[in-house]
Enzyme design. Structure first.
Site, PDB file in Angstrom:
ATOM      1  CB  CYS A  42     -12.967  19.218 -33.830  1.00 30.26           C
ATOM      2  SG  CYS A  42     -12.962  18.931 -32.035  1.00 30.26           S
ATOM      3  CG  ASP A  44     -17.805  18.952 -30.858  1.00 27.66           C
ATOM      4  OD1 ASP A  44     -18.972  18.573 -31.103  1.00 27.66           O
ATOM      5  OD2 ASP A  44     -17.543  19.789 -29.976  1.00 27.66           O
ATOM      6  NE  ARG A  46     -20.983  20.251 -29.841  1.00 32.69           N
ATOM      7  CZ  ARG A  46     -20.615  21.176 -28.950  1.00 32.69           C
ATOM      8  NH1 ARG A  46     -21.533  21.974 -28.431  1.00 32.69           N
ATOM      9  NH2 ARG A  46     -19.357  21.292 -28.595  1.00 32.69           N
ATOM     10  CG  HIS A  98     -15.910  23.056 -33.626  1.00 36.92           C
ATOM     11  ND1 HIS A  98     -16.650  23.184 -32.472  1.00 36.92           N
ATOM     12  CD2 HIS A  98     -14.958  22.134 -33.353  1.00 36.92           C
ATOM     13  CE1 HIS A  98     -16.169  22.353 -31.547  1.00 36.92           C
ATOM     14  NE2 HIS A  98     -15.147  21.707 -32.055  1.00 36.92           N
ATOM     15  CB  CYS A 101     -13.111  23.971 -30.338  1.00 30.46           C
ATOM     16  SG  CYS A 101     -12.203  22.410 -30.286  1.00 30.46           S
TER      17      CYS A 101
HETATM   18 CO    CO Z   1     -13.657  20.832 -30.999  1.00 34.63          CO
END
Ligand code: CO
Length: 216
Positions: A42, A44, A46, A98, A101
């Site tokens: 992803c 993302d 993080r 993750h 999400c």
């Molecule tokens: Co995500």
């Protein structure tokens, strides 16, 4: 004058730190990359591939998009797959979702966020495909996390079904597709018990990963 000077400062410190341990590191890498892994994760912020897996530059080829999807008509993702397999000869493809999400949550809750809704439509397809399983989970955060897990398993299946992967297997190339999920709250990766290394094992591997979730 750039107001992002701190990023250049950090970059210089990072480069110096690596060269202190291994003076030839960047010179060596500039001539060749030989990663064993392709990470599909992803976007993302993080969930950074290298840091999570403790890998240095040169050790992992990376494709990231919102909600770690492998869409059959996505030329970007397919090109990454093709280059990683045919040119770099990666041995493992890691599809890494993750928990928590945002893309999966938006799909689960039918949120309207803009253009991205069209990309997340594929996650809604996963949600509808597994509607009966998800209906059994009344706790909403738990249902979102389950959809995150189901999404990884579906994307592993999508990777396995690409012509690129099928062709690699048919010519005897050593290639395994794995499904993992990362926990934002503890920094740990969990194996979703799906590792597929041959066309004949795709359906059984997919079915057994779903059974493991059912039993959970
Ligand atoms: Co995500």
């Amino acid at each position: 004058m750039s107001d992002l000077k701190h990023l250049f400062d950090r970059n210089r410190q990072w480069s110096e730190r690596i060269r202190r341990d291994d003076p030839d590191f960047f010179n060596r890498l500039s001539h060749l990359q030989e990663p064993e892994y392709l990470w599909i994760g992803c976007s993302d912020s993080r969930v950074p591939a290298n840091q999570i897996a403790g890998l240095l530059p040169g050790e992992v080829f990376v494709h990231r998009n919102i909600a770690n999807q492998v869409v059959h008509s996505d030329l970007n993702c397919l090109s990454v797959l093709q280059f990683a397999i045919d040119a770099l000869h990666v041995k493992h493809i890691l599809v890494v979702g993750h928990y928590g999400c945002g893309g999966v949550k938006a799909a689960q809750q039918d949120q309207r966020l803009g253009l991205v809704d069209n990309w997340l439509r594929h996650i809604q397809d996963v949600k509808h495909k597994h509607a009966r399983h998800l209906a059994g989970i009344t706790d909403e955060p738990r249902a979102i996390d389950r959809l995150c897990e189901l999404n990884v398993i579906e994307q592993v299946l999508n990777v396995c079904q690409t012509t690129v992967v099928q062709d690699a297997w048919n010519r005897g190339q050593d290639l395994t597709i794995h499904g993992w999920i990362y926990g934002l709250s503890d920094g740990l990766v969990r194996d979703l018990s799906i590792s597929i290394d041959a066309p004949a094992r795709v359906q059984a591997g997919y079915a057994s990963a779903l059974r493991a979730l059912d039993a959970d």
